[in-house]
Every structure is written in structure tokens, then in C-alpha cells.
Design a protein around this motif. Structure first.
Motif, PDB file in Angstrom:
ATOM      1  N   THR A  39      47.317   5.953  62.862  1.00  0.00           N
ATOM      2  CA  THR A  39      46.519   4.907  62.222  1.00  0.00           C
ATOM      3  C   THR A  39      46.687   3.569  62.929  1.00  0.00           C
ATOM      4  O   THR A  39      45.954   2.620  62.633  1.00  0.00           O
ATOM      5  N   GLU A  40      47.648   3.483  63.853  1.00  0.00           N
ATOM      6  CA  GLU A  40      47.789   2.281  64.671  1.00  0.00           C
ATOM      7  C   GLU A  40      46.740   2.265  65.787  1.00  0.00           C
ATOM      8  O   GLU A  40      46.226   1.210  66.161  1.00  0.00           O
ATOM      9  N   ASN A  87      22.692  14.651  53.329  1.00  0.00           N
ATOM     10  CA  ASN A  87      23.449  14.197  54.484  1.00  0.00           C
ATOM     11  C   ASN A  87      24.633  15.124  54.741  1.00  0.00           C
ATOM     12  O   ASN A  87      24.834  16.110  54.038  1.00  0.00           O
ATOM     13  N   TRP A  88      25.406  14.764  55.766  1.00  0.00           N
ATOM     14  CA  TRP A  88      26.595  15.540  56.134  1.00  0.00           C
ATOM     15  C   TRP A  88      27.797  14.613  56.192  1.00  0.00           C
ATOM     16  O   TRP A  88      27.715  13.522  56.797  1.00  0.00           O
ATOM     17  N   SER A  89      28.896  15.020  55.586  1.00  0.00           N
ATOM     18  CA  SER A  89      30.160  14.304  55.776  1.00  0.00           C
ATOM     19  C   SER A  89      30.614  14.536  57.207  1.00  0.00           C
ATOM     20  O   SER A  89      30.683  15.681  57.659  1.00  0.00           O
ATOM     21  N   THR A  90      30.892  13.458  57.940  1.00  0.00           N
ATOM     22  CA  THR A  90      31.182  13.580  59.368  1.00  0.00           C
ATOM     23  C   THR A  90      32.425  12.786  59.741  1.00  0.00           C
ATOM     24  O   THR A  90      32.757  11.773  59.125  1.00  0.00           O
ATOM     25  N   GLY A  91      33.083  13.255  60.814  1.00  0.00           N
ATOM     26  CA  GLY A  91      34.288  12.612  61.310  1.00  0.00           C
ATOM     27  C   GLY A  91      34.010  11.672  62.464  1.00  0.00           C
ATOM     28  O   GLY A  91      33.279  12.018  63.406  1.00  0.00           O
ATOM     29  N   LEU A  92      34.590  10.483  62.397  1.00  0.00           N
ATOM     30  CA  LEU A  92      34.486   9.489  63.468  1.00  0.00           C
ATOM     31  C   LEU A  92      35.794   8.728  63.550  1.00  0.00           C
ATOM     32  O   LEU A  92      36.367   8.344  62.527  1.00  0.00           O
ATOM     33  N   LEU A  93      36.256   8.497  64.771  1.00  0.00           N
ATOM     34  CA  LEU A  93      37.404   7.633  65.026  1.00  0.00           C
ATOM     35  C   LEU A  93      37.013   6.571  66.037  1.00  0.00           C
ATOM     36  O   LEU A  93      36.290   6.847  67.005  1.00  0.00           O
ATOM     37  N   THR A  94      37.498   5.357  65.822  1.00  0.00           N
ATOM     38  CA  THR A  94      37.265   4.277  66.769  1.00  0.00           C
ATOM     39  C   THR A  94      38.522   3.430  66.904  1.00  0.00           C
ATOM     40  O   THR A  94      39.298   3.301  65.943  1.00  0.00           O
ATOM     41  N   THR A  95      38.690   2.838  68.076  1.00  0.00           N
ATOM     42  CA  THR A  95      39.806   1.901  68.263  1.00  0.00           C
ATOM     43  C   THR A  95      39.451   0.512  67.739  1.00  0.00           C
ATOM     44  O   THR A  95      40.334  -0.336  67.591  1.00  0.00           O
ATOM     45  N   GLU A  96      38.173   0.274  67.443  1.00  0.00           N
ATOM     46  CA  GLU A  96      37.756  -1.018  66.905  1.00  0.00           C
ATOM     47  C   GLU A  96      38.351  -1.232  65.511  1.00  0.00           C
ATOM     48  O   GLU A  96      38.233  -0.384  64.632  1.00  0.00           O
ATOM     49  N   GLY A  97      39.007  -2.362  65.320  1.00  0.00           N
ATOM     50  CA  GLY A  97      39.613  -2.671  64.032  1.00  0.00           C
ATOM     51  C   GLY A  97      40.979  -2.071  63.817  1.00  0.00           C
ATOM     52  O   GLY A  97      41.604  -2.314  62.776  1.00  0.00           O
ATOM     53  N   SER A  98      41.479  -1.309  64.781  1.00  0.00           N
ATOM     54  CA  SER A  98      42.818  -0.726  64.635  1.00  0.00           C
ATOM     55  C   SER A  98      43.882  -1.767  64.946  1.00  0.00           C
ATOM     56  O   SER A  98      43.605  -2.826  65.529  1.00  0.00           O
ATOM     57  N   ALA A  99      45.118  -1.463  64.566  1.00  0.00           N
ATOM     58  CA  ALA A  99      46.228  -2.392  64.815  1.00  0.00           C
ATOM     59  C   ALA A  99      46.422  -2.643  66.308  1.00  0.00           C
ATOM     60  O   ALA A  99      46.676  -3.766  66.740  1.00  0.00           O
ATOM     61  N   GLY A 101      44.047  -2.027  68.672  1.00  0.00           N
ATOM     62  CA  GLY A 101      42.808  -2.617  69.168  1.00  0.00           C
ATOM     63  C   GLY A 101      42.537  -2.332  70.634  1.00  0.00           C
ATOM     64  O   GLY A 101      42.016  -3.188  71.361  1.00  0.00           O
ATOM     65  N   PHE A 102      42.841  -1.117  71.091  1.00  0.00           N
ATOM     66  CA  PHE A 102      42.694  -0.815  72.513  1.00  0.00           C
ATOM     67  C   PHE A 102      41.234  -0.898  72.945  1.00  0.00           C
ATOM     68  O   PHE A 102      40.326  -0.442  72.249  1.00  0.00           O
ATOM     69  N   MET A 103      41.025  -1.464  74.151  1.00  0.00           N
ATOM     70  CA  MET A 103      39.699  -1.551  74.753  1.00  0.00           C
ATOM     71  C   MET A 103      39.764  -1.055  76.183  1.00  0.00           C
ATOM     72  O   MET A 103      40.730  -1.341  76.906  1.00  0.00           O
ATOM     73  N   VAL A 104      38.756  -0.305  76.592  1.00  0.00           N
ATOM     74  CA  VAL A 104      38.620   0.043  78.001  1.00  0.00           C
ATOM     75  C   VAL A 104      38.016  -1.145  78.734  1.00  0.00           C
ATOM     76  O   VAL A 104      37.259  -1.937  78.150  1.00  0.00           O
ATOM     77  N   ARG A 105      38.354  -1.253  80.030  1.00  0.00           N
ATOM     78  CA  ARG A 105      37.908  -2.380  80.837  1.00  0.00           C
ATOM     79  C   ARG A 105      37.270  -1.881  82.115  1.00  0.00           C
ATOM     80  O   ARG A 105      37.443  -0.732  82.512  1.00  0.00           O
ATOM     81  N   ALA A 106      36.549  -2.767  82.783  1.00  0.00           N
ATOM     82  CA  ALA A 106      35.996  -2.443  84.091  1.00  0.00           C
ATOM     83  C   ALA A 106      37.125  -2.002  85.019  1.00  0.00           C
ATOM     84  O   ALA A 106      38.176  -2.646  85.080  1.00  0.00           O
ATOM     85  N   GLY A 107      36.913  -0.907  85.714  1.00  0.00           N
ATOM     86  CA  GLY A 107      37.916  -0.346  86.612  1.00  0.00           C
ATOM     87  C   GLY A 107      38.732   0.766  86.007  1.00  0.00           C
ATOM     88  O   GLY A 107      39.400   1.507  86.730  1.00  0.00           O
ATOM     89  N   ASP A 108      38.709   0.904  84.677  1.00  0.00           N
ATOM     90  CA  ASP A 108      39.471   1.966  84.020  1.00  0.00           C
ATOM     91  C   ASP A 108      38.859   3.338  84.302  1.00  0.00           C
ATOM     92  O   ASP A 108      37.662   3.461  84.617  1.00  0.00           O
ATOM     93  N   ALA A 206      35.209  -2.715  76.127  1.00  0.00           N
ATOM     94  CA  ALA A 206      34.618  -2.124  74.926  1.00  0.00           C
ATOM     95  C   ALA A 206      35.648  -1.237  74.242  1.00  0.00           C
ATOM     96  O   ALA A 206      36.623  -0.778  74.852  1.00  0.00           O
ATOM     97  N   TYR A 207      35.397  -0.997  72.948  1.00  0.00           N
ATOM     98  CA  TYR A 207      36.230  -0.077  72.172  1.00  0.00           C
ATOM     99  C   TYR A 207      35.779   1.362  72.416  1.00  0.00           C
ATOM    100  O   TYR A 207      34.652   1.612  72.866  1.00  0.00           O
ATOM    101  N   LEU A 208      36.661   2.297  72.083  1.00  0.00           N
ATOM    102  CA  LEU A 208      36.348   3.719  72.190  1.00  0.00           C
ATOM    103  C   LEU A 208      35.885   4.263  70.845  1.00  0.00           C
ATOM    104  O   LEU A 208      36.389   3.871  69.786  1.00  0.00           O
ATOM    105  N   ILE A 209      34.943   5.200  70.893  1.00  0.00           N
ATOM    106  CA  ILE A 209      34.507   5.948  69.718  1.00  0.00           C
ATOM    107  C   ILE A 209      34.469   7.431  70.080  1.00  0.00           C
ATOM    108  O   ILE A 209      33.971   7.801  71.152  1.00  0.00           O
ATOM    109  N   VAL A 210      34.987   8.268  69.193  1.00  0.00           N
ATOM    110  CA  VAL A 210      34.848   9.719  69.301  1.00  0.00           C
ATOM    111  C   VAL A 210      34.297  10.197  67.964  1.00  0.00           C
ATOM    112  O   VAL A 210      34.852   9.864  66.913  1.00  0.00           O
ATOM    113  N   ASN A 211      33.204  10.969  68.012  1.00  0.00           N
ATOM    114  CA  ASN A 211      32.649  11.403  66.725  1.00  0.00           C
ATOM    115  C   ASN A 211      31.753  12.622  66.876  1.00  0.00           C
ATOM    116  O   ASN A 211      31.333  12.979  67.984  1.00  0.00           O
ATOM    117  N   LEU A 212      31.474  13.236  65.745  1.00  0.00           N
ATOM    118  CA  LEU A 212      30.497  14.309  65.641  1.00  0.00           C
ATOM    119  C   LEU A 212      29.402  13.850  64.696  1.00  0.00           C
ATOM    120  O   LEU A 212      29.647  13.672  63.496  1.00  0.00           O
TER     121      LEU A 212
END
Length: 242
Positions: A39-40, A87-99, A101-108, A206-212
Motif C-alpha cells: 500500500t506504500e 458493469n463489471w467490478s475491475t482491478g486497477l493499481l496506480t502509483t499516483e497518490g501512493s505514499a 508516489g513513484f514516477m517514471v521519467r524520460a530515459g527510464d 508520469a505515474y504507472l497504472i496497471v489494470n484490467l
């Protein structure tokens, strides 16, 4: 003189093996290794890529109703189940708003291993987002196009439909994306398949998102009436910063 020789040997040692057999630069130690249970690192069930942070996004032709339930995402298996409201209950995780707060950067460089879903209507993705923009799609997939991955730079307009027999419902796929300032480069199963020659610019992040997600039927078929559950899996995701 001895110092110059030592420095030269160090430079040679650093340069040795800096590319892989397919021409991609070798990666340094990861700056981010996904622990989907953390959750971090990750926030579940909401994202500002959805109107008002979610839980629905019908304007994007999605039947999603985002849920925080750990069973839908925290194991790395991203699930969707049919609801009584259509609708469908769906799973999504994002680093946005997390403790963290990891972001990918140019060059990563992002590397991931995913198992593609089998059910019609499934719409898995790994992507980036910040302030209504900055979207790079590491991949999108729809089982009605069973051998095709969608690879997109929505920051500066590069896109490829990549077809290959190794892409199929239920298959495991290795992905690698270099977020270059001048060119975003995709590798699939160890092969360099697309360099968009557009890039993200030097200051991109930008932040990362993984979802279905689940398709509503405008561009791809919705789920079959008899389907009540679907899933895809991410067994590994990490980001390197050379």
C-alpha cells in the motif's frame, strides 16, 4: 601514468556488455520493483485517469467499476467480475497518490512479464498518466485480435499494431519499453519491434497504472453473456534508470 591506466580500465569495464544481443542497452539495478501487495507503492481502485477518479468511465467505452478489494489486483492477478447493474467490478493499481508516489521519467526502461487474458471483452493494459495526459501505453490487448498488441505513444503520437504468433490468449509475454526523450522503443519477447522516433521529451514524467478494463462494445466486442469473470496476470514489473 598509473592513475590514467586504472581510469581507462574502469571505463572499458563499464562499457563491456552494455547492449543485449538484440541491440538494447543493458539495464542497471532497478529503481522500482513492483510489489502489488504494498500500500506504500500502489493505490487500488481509483485513478484520475477516470472522471472524478472513478469508479466508472463509460465515455471511454468501458464497463469498469473500479474496486479497492485486494482480491482484484494485489496478488498481481488483475480480475474483473460481472455486476448486477451491467458493469463489471475491475482491478486497477496506480502509483499516483501512493505514499511513495513513484514516477517514471524520460530515459527510464520498464520491463514486465504478463499473461494475456482469454475472454472476449477483456482489455488489459500497463500505461502511464499525469494531469490528464502523458500517456504511454506499454501495451493494450483485446482477445478478439488474438495475435495483436497495441503499442502507443499518446504524448507525441506514435502507434503500432504489432502482430506475432507468440501473441495469443493465455500466452506469457515479455515486454520492455525505453522511454526515450527522442524515441520510445518497444521490445516484445526479446525482439525490438517499434521505435516511434517521437519520444517523450526530456522533462517527461508520469505515474504507472496497471489494470484490467472491460469493453462496452463500441470498438471491440463486449463479454459473452455467459462470461462472469476474467483476468490477466503480471508476474514481474520493474523500472531501471540507466
Amino acid at each position: 601514468m598509473l592513475r590514467k591506466i586504472i581510469d581507462r580500465l574502469k571505463r572499458l569495464r563499464r562499457g563491456r556488455g552494455q547492449v543485449t544481443p538484440d541491440g538494447a542497452p543493458r539495464t542497471a539495478e532497478p529503481v522500482f520493483t513492483a510489489d502489488f501487495a504494498s500500500t506504500e507503492q500502489w493505490v487500488a481502485g481509483r485513478s484520475w485517469a477516470y472522471p472524478n477518479g472513478g469508479p466508472t468511465n463509460p465515455g471511454d467505452n468501458k464497463l469498469d467499476h473500479l474496486v479497492e478489494d485486494a482480491a482484484y489486483s494485489r496478488s498481481g492477478r488483475f480480475r474483473a467480475t460481472r455486476r448486477t447493474d451491467g458493469n463489471w467490478s475491475t482491478g486497477l493499481l496506480t502509483t499516483e497518490g501512493s505514499a511513495e508516489g513513484f514516477m517514471v521519467r524520460a530515459g527510464d526502461i520498464l520491463e514486465a512479464r504478463v499473461r494475456l487474458p482469454e475472454e472476449l471483452g477483456a482489455w488489459p493494459a500497463i500505461w502511464t498518466w499525469l494531469d490528464g495526459d502523458q500517456e504511454i501505453d506499454v501495451f493494450e490487448y483485446h482477445p478478439d485480435n488474438p495475435d495483436l498488441l497495441e503499442l502507443s505513444n499518446r504524448v507525441r503520437g506514435g502507434h503500432l499494431y504489432y502482430r506475432d504468433p507468440s501473441i495469443r490468449p493465455g500466452a506469457w509475454v515479455d515486454l520492455r519499453v525505453e522511454f526515450g526523450a527522442r524515441s520510445v522503443v518497444w521490445h516484445v519477447n526479446g525482439l525490438r519491434v517499434f521505435a516511434d522516433r517521437r519520444g517523450v521529451g526530456r522533462r517527461w514524467r508520469a505515474y504507472l497504472i496497471v489494470n484490467l478494463s472491460v469493453c462496452a462494445g463500441r470498438h471491440h466486442p463486449p463479454p459473452d453473456p455467459g462470461t462472469s469473470e476474467m483476468s490477466f496476470e503480471v508476474s514481474d514489473l520493474r523500472v531501471h534508470r540507466p
